[in-house]
Motif scaffolding. Structure first.
Motif, PDB file in Angstrom:
ATOM      1  N   TYR A  57      78.201  -7.082   5.161  1.00 63.09           N
ATOM      2  CA  TYR A  57      77.428  -7.704   4.081  1.00 63.09           C
ATOM      3  C   TYR A  57      78.043  -7.397   2.714  1.00 63.09           C
ATOM      4  O   TYR A  57      78.181  -8.292   1.870  1.00 63.09           O
ATOM      5  CB  TYR A  57      75.976  -7.227   4.132  1.00 63.09           C
ATOM      6  N   SER A  58      78.422  -6.142   2.496  1.00 62.56           N
ATOM      7  CA  SER A  58      79.033  -5.754   1.223  1.00 62.56           C
ATOM      8  C   SER A  58      80.311  -6.538   0.973  1.00 62.56           C
ATOM      9  O   SER A  58      80.539  -7.040  -0.132  1.00 62.56           O
ATOM     10  CB  SER A  58      79.334  -4.253   1.202  1.00 62.56           C
ATOM     11  N   ALA A  59      81.145  -6.661   2.004  1.00 62.60           N
ATOM     12  CA  ALA A  59      82.382  -7.436   1.867  1.00 62.60           C
ATOM     13  C   ALA A  59      82.064  -8.889   1.548  1.00 62.60           C
ATOM     14  O   ALA A  59      82.705  -9.507   0.680  1.00 62.60           O
ATOM     15  CB  ALA A  59      83.214  -7.331   3.141  1.00 62.60           C
ATOM     16  N   SER A  60      81.077  -9.449   2.219  1.00 68.72           N
ATOM     17  CA  SER A  60      80.691 -10.834   1.961  1.00 68.72           C
ATOM     18  C   SER A  60      80.230 -11.013   0.517  1.00 68.72           C
ATOM     19  O   SER A  60      80.631 -11.968  -0.153  1.00 68.72           O
ATOM     20  CB  SER A  60      79.580 -11.261   2.920  1.00 68.72           C
ATOM     21  N   GLU A  61      79.403 -10.120   0.046  1.00 72.51           N
ATOM     22  CA  GLU A  61      78.901 -10.230  -1.325  1.00 72.51           C
ATOM     23  C   GLU A  61      80.015 -10.065  -2.354  1.00 72.51           C
ATOM     24  O   GLU A  61      80.028 -10.744  -3.369  1.00 72.51           O
ATOM     25  CB  GLU A  61      77.790  -9.213  -1.574  1.00 72.51           C
ATOM     26  N   LEU A  62      80.943  -9.164  -2.081  1.00 72.46           N
ATOM     27  CA  LEU A  62      82.067  -8.973  -3.006  1.00 72.46           C
ATOM     28  C   LEU A  62      83.008 -10.174  -2.989  1.00 72.46           C
ATOM     29  O   LEU A  62      83.643 -10.485  -3.994  1.00 72.46           O
ATOM     30  CB  LEU A  62      82.840  -7.698  -2.665  1.00 72.46           C
ATOM     31  N   LEU A  63      83.089 -10.844  -1.856  1.00 76.41           N
ATOM     32  CA  LEU A  63      83.964 -12.008  -1.723  1.00 76.41           C
ATOM     33  C   LEU A  63      83.182 -13.297  -1.933  1.00 76.41           C
ATOM     34  O   LEU A  63      83.345 -14.270  -1.214  1.00 76.41           O
ATOM     35  CB  LEU A  63      84.644 -12.006  -0.354  1.00 76.41           C
ATOM     36  N   PHE A  64      82.292 -13.295  -2.917  1.00 80.06           N
ATOM     37  CA  PHE A  64      81.591 -14.488  -3.375  1.00 80.06           C
ATOM     38  C   PHE A  64      80.575 -15.034  -2.383  1.00 80.06           C
ATOM     39  O   PHE A  64      80.369 -16.245  -2.310  1.00 80.06           O
ATOM     40  CB  PHE A  64      82.584 -15.573  -3.794  1.00 80.06           C
ATOM     41  N   GLY A  65      79.937 -14.161  -1.601  1.00 79.58           N
ATOM     42  CA  GLY A  65      78.828 -14.585  -0.746  1.00 79.58           C
ATOM     43  C   GLY A  65      79.220 -15.505   0.378  1.00 79.58           C
ATOM     44  O   GLY A  65      78.589 -16.535   0.599  1.00 79.58           O
ATOM     45  N   ILE A  66      80.245 -15.139   1.107  1.00 79.56           N
ATOM     46  CA  ILE A  66      80.737 -15.965   2.211  1.00 79.56           C
ATOM     47  C   ILE A  66      79.647 -16.177   3.262  1.00 79.56           C
ATOM     48  O   ILE A  66      79.469 -17.275   3.774  1.00 79.56           O
ATOM     49  CB  ILE A  66      81.989 -15.325   2.840  1.00 79.56           C
ATOM     50  N   ILE A  67      78.909 -15.128   3.588  1.00 80.14           N
ATOM     51  CA  ILE A  67      77.829 -15.219   4.578  1.00 80.14           C
ATOM     52  C   ILE A  67      76.499 -15.217   3.812  1.00 80.14           C
ATOM     53  O   ILE A  67      76.260 -14.324   3.009  1.00 80.14           O
ATOM     54  CB  ILE A  67      77.873 -14.032   5.567  1.00 80.14           C
ATOM     55  N   PRO A  68      75.640 -16.193   4.051  1.00 82.40           N
ATOM     56  CA  PRO A  68      74.362 -16.234   3.315  1.00 82.40           C
ATOM     57  C   PRO A  68      73.532 -14.968   3.559  1.00 82.40           C
ATOM     58  O   PRO A  68      73.418 -14.505   4.690  1.00 82.40           O
ATOM     59  CB  PRO A  68      73.648 -17.457   3.904  1.00 82.40           C
ATOM     60  N   PRO A  69      72.929 -14.419   2.497  1.00 86.02           N
ATOM     61  CA  PRO A  69      72.100 -13.216   2.644  1.00 86.02           C
ATOM     62  C   PRO A  69      70.944 -13.383   3.621  1.00 86.02           C
ATOM     63  O   PRO A  69      70.489 -12.415   4.222  1.00 86.02           O
ATOM     64  CB  PRO A  69      71.573 -12.961   1.228  1.00 86.02           C
ATOM     65  N   GLU A  70      70.495 -14.626   3.806  1.00 88.28           N
ATOM     66  CA  GLU A  70      69.372 -14.874   4.708  1.00 88.28           C
ATOM     67  C   GLU A  70      69.705 -14.475   6.144  1.00 88.28           C
ATOM     68  O   GLU A  70      68.823 -14.052   6.893  1.00 88.28           O
ATOM     69  CB  GLU A  70      68.958 -16.348   4.654  1.00 88.28           C
ATOM     70  N   ILE A  71      70.969 -14.580   6.529  1.00 89.80           N
ATOM     71  CA  ILE A  71      71.397 -14.154   7.869  1.00 89.80           C
ATOM     72  C   ILE A  71      71.133 -12.656   8.034  1.00 89.80           C
ATOM     73  O   ILE A  71      70.657 -12.202   9.078  1.00 89.80           O
ATOM     74  CB  ILE A  71      72.901 -14.458   8.097  1.00 89.80           C
ATOM     75  N   PHE A  72      71.402 -11.907   6.983  1.00 91.47           N
ATOM     76  CA  PHE A  72      71.187 -10.460   7.047  1.00 91.47           C
ATOM     77  C   PHE A  72      69.699 -10.116   6.962  1.00 91.47           C
ATOM     78  O   PHE A  72      69.268  -9.099   7.501  1.00 91.47           O
ATOM     79  CB  PHE A  72      71.994  -9.770   5.942  1.00 91.47           C
ATOM     80  N   MET A  73      68.920 -10.966   6.299  1.00 90.20           N
ATOM     81  CA  MET A  73      67.468 -10.765   6.297  1.00 90.20           C
ATOM     82  C   MET A  73      66.919 -10.961   7.706  1.00 90.20           C
ATOM     83  O   MET A  73      66.008 -10.231   8.128  1.00 90.20           O
ATOM     84  CB  MET A  73      66.801 -11.738   5.326  1.00 90.20           C
ATOM     85  N   ILE A  74      67.466 -11.920   8.424  1.00 96.21           N
ATOM     86  CA  ILE A  74      67.064 -12.125   9.814  1.00 96.21           C
ATOM     87  C   ILE A  74      67.459 -10.907  10.645  1.00 96.21           C
ATOM     88  O   ILE A  74      66.688 -10.449  11.490  1.00 96.21           O
ATOM     89  CB  ILE A  74      67.671 -13.432  10.369  1.00 96.21           C
ATOM     90  N   TRP A  75      68.629 -10.356  10.388  1.00 95.93           N
ATOM     91  CA  TRP A  75      69.050  -9.130  11.069  1.00 95.93           C
ATOM     92  C   TRP A  75      68.048  -8.000  10.806  1.00 95.93           C
ATOM     93  O   TRP A  75      67.709  -7.237  11.715  1.00 95.93           O
ATOM     94  CB  TRP A  75      70.454  -8.713  10.599  1.00 95.93           C
ATOM     95  N   ALA A  76      67.541  -7.924   9.588  1.00101.25           N
ATOM     96  CA  ALA A  76      66.600  -6.858   9.228  1.00101.25           C
ATOM     97  C   ALA A  76      65.280  -6.963   9.993  1.00101.25           C
ATOM     98  O   ALA A  76      64.530  -5.988  10.074  1.00101.25           O
ATOM     99  CB  ALA A  76      66.340  -6.868   7.723  1.00101.25           C
ATOM    100  N   LEU A  77      65.000  -8.115  10.582  1.00101.87           N
ATOM    101  CA  LEU A  77      63.772  -8.292  11.363  1.00101.87           C
ATOM    102  C   LEU A  77      63.768  -7.471  12.644  1.00101.87           C
ATOM    103  O   LEU A  77      62.727  -7.307  13.271  1.00101.87           O
ATOM    104  CB  LEU A  77      63.583  -9.764  11.737  1.00101.87           C
TER     105      LEU A  77
END
Length: 190
Positions: A57-77
């Motif tokens: 997630y950190s890499a994605s956010e640093l690289l301009f949000g390649i993976i939508p944060p919502e995917i990680f919110m689903i992971w948090a479920l």
């Protein structure tokens, strides 16, 4: 820019964000309800390792949000309790905010280098025109919509935007995470 043009710019980008949220959450609901498989099982080697998930997630956010944060919110479920979910989403929001701050610092530090001048023309030229038109409002739009938050933050840093103002405007990023995580939580309850 007039207030009407700012509102149109914000509404257009917010609509893109809502559409992306609908697609991700809709896919999640369909997968969860229509497929008899444990929908996380094929991701088990990754999702059972929170440190690895946070690194991705950190890499994605640093690289301009390649993976939508919502995917990680689903992971948090996966924890299936409100406090665990909120703690994970809070960590995701903080990582996203800090990725933006790091982008701001990188832009501020590298703004006079030849490499950054090239990068700014090739990658950020489009957003630089937005900044010239919308100013600090661009930070708010990037924080709330799918515009690349860390990329816009890098641009903001490169034009010597005041750091204190940037840090305040960038906190709007937490609003996006609060709203989207609520939608994801409610979709899981369906």
């Amino acid at each position: 820019m007039s207030d009407r043009e700012k509102l149109w710019f914000f509404a257009r980008n917010l609509a893109r964000g809502v559409l992306a949220l609908i697609i991700v959450v809709g896919g999640f609901i369909l997968l969860k309800d229509r497929v008899n498989l444990d929908y996380f099982q094929w991701l088990a080697p990754i999702y059972e390792q929170p440190v690895l998930v946070y690194l991705i997630y950190s890499a994605s956010e640093l690289l301009f949000g390649i993976i939508p944060p919502e995917i990680f919110m689903i992971w948090a479920l996966r924890l299936e309790d409100v406090s665990g979910y909120l703690l994970n989403v809070g960590a995701l929001a903080l990582i996203s905010y800090l990725a933006g701050v790091l982008g701001y610092l990188i832009g501020n530090y590298l703004n006079h280098t030849r490499f950054y001048t090239y990068f700014r023309k090739r990658v950020f030229g489009h957003y630089e025109r937005y900044f010239q038109s919308f100013g600090a409002f661009l930070i708010v739009v990037a924080a709330l919509t799918p515009l690349p938050f860390s990329g816009v933050s890098m641009l903001i840093g490169s034009v010597d935007f005041p750091a204190k103002k940037y840090l305040v405007y960038a906190t709007i990023r937490f609003v996006r995470f609060a709203a989207y995580s609520y939608v994801v939580w409610q979709a899981n309850a369906l």
